[in-house]
Design a protein around this motif. Structure first.
Motif, mmCIF file in Angstrom:
data_model
loop_
_atom_site.group_PDB
_atom_site.id
_atom_site.type_symbol
_atom_site.label_atom_id
_atom_site.label_comp_id
_atom_site.label_asym_id
_atom_site.label_seq_id
_atom_site.Cartn_x
_atom_site.Cartn_y
_atom_site.Cartn_z
ATOM 1 N N UNK A 362 4.297 -35.398 61.155
ATOM 2 C CA UNK A 362 5.041 -36.212 60.344
ATOM 3 C C UNK A 362 6.538 -36.494 60.593
ATOM 4 N N UNK A 363 7.073 -37.541 60.690
ATOM 5 C CA UNK A 363 8.345 -37.948 60.861
ATOM 6 C C UNK A 363 9.034 -39.141 60.007
ATOM 7 N N UNK A 364 10.437 -38.476 59.514
ATOM 8 C CA UNK A 364 11.166 -39.432 58.816
ATOM 9 C C UNK A 364 12.525 -39.185 59.871
ATOM 10 N N UNK A 365 12.817 -40.453 60.378
ATOM 11 C CA UNK A 365 14.007 -40.790 61.253
ATOM 12 C C UNK A 365 14.077 -39.161 62.281
ATOM 13 N N UNK A 366 15.136 -38.601 61.926
ATOM 14 C CA UNK A 366 15.213 -37.347 62.609
ATOM 15 C C UNK A 366 14.968 -35.969 62.316
ATOM 16 N N UNK A 367 13.916 -36.152 61.183
ATOM 17 C CA UNK A 367 13.361 -35.027 60.547
ATOM 18 C C UNK A 367 11.877 -34.998 60.938
ATOM 19 N N UNK A 368 11.375 -33.977 61.435
ATOM 20 C CA UNK A 368 10.113 -33.976 62.170
ATOM 21 C C UNK A 368 9.370 -32.748 61.528
ATOM 22 N N UNK A 369 8.135 -32.786 60.840
ATOM 23 C CA UNK A 369 7.659 -31.777 60.175
ATOM 24 C C UNK A 369 7.205 -30.797 61.365
ATOM 25 N N UNK A 370 7.132 -29.154 60.941
ATOM 26 C CA UNK A 370 6.629 -28.277 61.776
ATOM 27 C C UNK A 370 5.345 -28.739 62.187
ATOM 28 N N UNK A 371 5.185 -28.755 63.586
ATOM 29 C CA UNK A 371 3.941 -29.347 64.353
ATOM 30 C C UNK A 371 3.333 -28.084 64.960
ATOM 31 N N UNK A 372 1.884 -28.056 64.818
ATOM 32 C CA UNK A 372 1.018 -26.943 65.747
ATOM 33 C C UNK A 372 0.238 -27.683 66.343
ATOM 34 N N UNK A 373 0.040 -27.654 67.702
ATOM 35 C CA UNK A 373 -1.033 -28.441 68.496
ATOM 36 C C UNK A 373 -1.968 -27.368 69.193
ATOM 37 N N UNK A 374 -3.428 -27.460 69.025
ATOM 38 C CA UNK A 374 -4.231 -26.384 69.514
ATOM 39 C C UNK A 374 -4.771 -27.462 70.703
ATOM 40 N N UNK A 375 -5.590 -26.596 71.571
ATOM 41 C CA UNK A 375 -6.427 -27.000 72.568
ATOM 42 C C UNK A 375 -5.327 -27.993 73.525
ATOM 43 N N UNK A 376 -4.107 -27.635 74.039
ATOM 44 C CA UNK A 376 -3.270 -28.007 74.653
ATOM 45 C C UNK A 376 -3.832 -27.834 76.219
ATOM 46 N N UNK A 377 -3.653 -28.693 76.997
ATOM 47 C CA UNK A 377 -4.095 -28.208 78.410
ATOM 48 C C UNK A 377 -3.075 -28.669 79.410
ATOM 49 N N UNK A 378 -3.159 -28.067 80.734
ATOM 50 C CA UNK A 378 -2.261 -28.445 81.806
ATOM 51 C C UNK A 378 -1.678 -29.657 82.032
ATOM 52 N N UNK A 379 -2.652 -30.737 81.596
ATOM 53 C CA UNK A 379 -2.262 -32.238 82.066
ATOM 54 C C UNK A 379 -1.310 -32.880 81.110
ATOM 55 N N UNK A 380 -1.036 -32.287 79.758
ATOM 56 C CA UNK A 380 -0.373 -32.361 78.876
ATOM 57 C C UNK A 380 1.316 -32.099 78.854
ATOM 58 N N UNK A 381 2.086 -32.957 78.705
ATOM 59 C CA UNK A 381 3.514 -32.778 78.916
ATOM 60 C C UNK A 381 4.056 -31.576 78.164
ATOM 61 N N UNK A 382 3.513 -31.262 76.732
ATOM 62 C CA UNK A 382 4.153 -30.416 76.032
ATOM 63 C C UNK A 382 3.668 -29.138 76.442
ATOM 64 N N UNK A 383 2.738 -28.900 77.444
ATOM 65 C CA UNK A 383 2.324 -27.855 77.993
ATOM 66 C C UNK A 383 3.365 -26.988 78.848
ATOM 67 N N UNK A 384 4.518 -28.005 79.336
ATOM 68 C CA UNK A 384 5.526 -27.509 80.339
ATOM 69 C C UNK A 384 6.809 -27.820 79.708
ATOM 70 N N UNK A 385 6.946 -29.104 79.218
ATOM 71 C CA UNK A 385 8.296 -29.602 78.626
ATOM 72 C C UNK A 385 9.004 -28.546 77.620
ATOM 73 N N UNK A 386 10.382 -28.570 77.459
ATOM 74 C CA UNK A 386 10.854 -27.874 76.290
ATOM 75 C C UNK A 386 11.336 -28.839 75.272
ATOM 76 N N UNK A 387 10.256 -28.841 74.021
ATOM 77 C CA UNK A 387 10.780 -29.804 73.128
ATOM 78 C C UNK A 387 12.185 -29.849 72.534
#
Ligand code: NAD
Length: 484
Positions: A362-387
């Motif tokens: 969830x997001x309000x402007x620049x405040x993002x709630x702490x997010x946990x993603x599961x089953x992330x695979x190699x084709x997803x950017x979040x597997x490699x990028x620094x958020x």
């Protein structure tokens, strides 16, 4: 004047030649708070000509500074440390509003910096020269003795990032100064007011005029210009890999020390204590909303542990306080809307490609709630990028070797964690990870500050940590004595 008022808002100067100066151009940059958009203050937008003068000033004064006995330079650092402690409340309040760091962490950044300056002063005093006898090498003679001492490099350019503007400026300035160098500090624009408070403490403690000069201005406008100036003898940079790479291309033979981005993995083995691992991972990943180079930025675990781990993480993440850094929330507004947009894109991309949202998003402007993603695979950017945001992916692996292979497939190599009770397994993993530091049964983190700290691959070059930083910013000078 360090700080003056203009239309009800503080205006800060740059320390140049022992005086606080604004730009002759009359240009300022408004620093707005990521917390509520309020104006924290104005900092000068220095011109290229003024930057040149600031560098020239350091060159004129450095030799006299290097000629001072080390213990005198050390006394000044000790005094600066005491001043930081005396002013810790005031400086922490600035940090809170300027970079949305929670008050407790802001206070700890200031006191940790005071400790760092004291330790640096004491290590500097202990770095005595060394005599090497000529008789130890074939063909040598006891009548040949070399006296090896460390001498400064000249003017060090210190470029610091927004997330620890005081500590990561001090970890460059302190070792540079104790080694006899002069310093030009270019802090991140957001964070510059906090960094100027550090410069103020050092100036008030007695660093002579011209030995520490500061320049503020947009990195995009001043950056390329500063790093290519002839008067800069060493560049000590902490920031993104993108900017670090640009500096290394432009800097042309100048020695560099660079601490850059990371994608630190927490590898949770099947025998690990999952409650302990979850506690560590949550504080490692979400403190200061994940805006830390050494934040845990991915979890690697097999199916056997991932389900239970995800559940334990979810409970802890949902208990994190979200909101106002003045009220010690852990999850605070990100440094900019742009930073939140980037994190949001990573989440959206992962969900579109089939990842599961365990919690957050969830997001309000620049405040993002702490997010946990599961089953992330190699084709997803979040597997490699620094958020650089409170976004953590779980990547499910086949076994230990698969975890090591995925960990090493990243372009980054800052730190990794491995959680296990089995010391043999821990060493098996640790030896194979391509990172600067492996943490066994701990979150990834910098410190204590006297430990060597380094990134490999796209995470950096050179080694920091008090003694290592002093060594990097000095060089041996050999005087060989040949007895007749
Ligand atoms: P950034 O790279 O955007 O900025 C860092 C500094 O570089 C700022 O002072 C900026 O003004 C300056 N800059 C920008 N363009 C420049 C140019 N062309 N030439 C010279 N200087 C220029 O980084 P940031 O957003 O402030 O910080 C976040 C990044 O820093 C993340 O990637 C994080 O991982 C990294 N970081 C690394 C460490 C570490 O020790 N490895 C520590 C903290 C942050």
């Amino acid at each position: 004047m360090f700080e003056s008022m203009h239309e009800g808002h503080p205006v800060y100067g740059n320390l140049i030649g022992g005086e606080w100066k604004v730009s002759q151009s009359g240009q300022f940059i408004d620093i707005h708070s990521p917390v509520d958009g309020s104006l924290v203050g104005k900092i000068p937008a220095m011109t290229q000509e003024e930057v040149k003068e600031a560098i020239a000033g350091t060159k004129e004064n450095q030799a006299a500074w290097a000629a001072l006995p080390v213990y005198e330079r050390a006394n000044i650092l000790h005094k600066a440390a005491s001043l930081l402690e005396e002013r810790s409340e005031e400086i922490a309040d600035i940090l809170v509003m300027e970079i949305a760091k929670d008050k407790k962490s802001a206070l700890s950044e200031v006191t940790r910096t005071a400790d760092l300056l004291r330790y640096t002063a004491d290590i500097g005093k202990g770095m005595e020269g060394q005599a090497v006898s000529g008789e130890n090498f074939p063909g040598g003679s006891p009548d040949k003795i070399s006296y090896v001492n460390r001498v400064p490099l000249g003017t060090v350019l210190a470029i610091s990032p927004f997330n620890y503007p005081i500590n990561l400026s001090a970890s460059k300035i302190g070792p540079a100064l104790i080694g006899g160098n002069a310093v030009l500090l270019k802090p991140a624009t957001q964070g510059a007011i906090s960094a100027l408070h550090l410069a103020r403490a050092l100036n008030d403690a007695g660093v002579p005029a011209g030995i520490l000069n500061t320049v503020t201005g947009k990195g995009s406008q001043l950056g390329d210009f500063i790093v290519t100036q002839e008067g800069i003898d060493f560049i000590n940079f902490t920031g993104s890999t993108e900017v670090g790479m640009r500096i290394s291309q432009l800097s042309c033979m100048k020695p560099l020390l660079m601490e850059l981005g990371g994608k630190d993995a927490a590898i949770v083995l099947e025998d690990a204590d999952l409650d302990f691992a979850a506690d560590n991972i949550v504080s490692g990943a979400y403190a200061y909303s994940g805006q830390r180079c050494t934040a845990v930025k991915r979890i690697l675990a097999t199916d056997k542990v991932a389900d239970a781990l995800a559940q334990k993480l979810k409970e802890r993440i949902e208990a994190l306080k979200i909101g106002d850094p003045r009220e010690n929330a852990v999850i605070t507004p990100l440094i900019s809307d742009k930073a939140a947009d980037f994190a949001q894109e990573l989440i959206d991309d992962a969900l579109e490609k089939g990842a599961t949202l365990v919690t957050g998003g969830e997001r309000v402007k620049n405040l993002l709630s702490p997010t946990l993603l599961d089953h992330v695979t190699a084709d997803m950017e979040v597997a490699w990028e620094e958020p650089f945001a409170p976004v953590l992916p779980i990547i499910r692996v086949k076994d230990v070797d698969d975890a090591i292979a995925i960990a090493n497939r990243s372009e980054y190599g800052l730190q990794s964690s491995v959680f296990t009770h089995n010391i043999d397994e821990a060493f098996y993993v640790a030896k194979r990870l391509e990172v600067g530091t492996v943490q066994i049964n701990n979150k990834t983190e910098r410190g204590p500050d006297h430990f060597p700290f380094l990134g490999v691959k796209a995470s950096g070059m050179g080694t920091q940590g008090v003694r290592y930083s002093i060594e990097a910013m000095t060089r041996p000078k050999v005087i060989a004595l040949n007895l007749q």
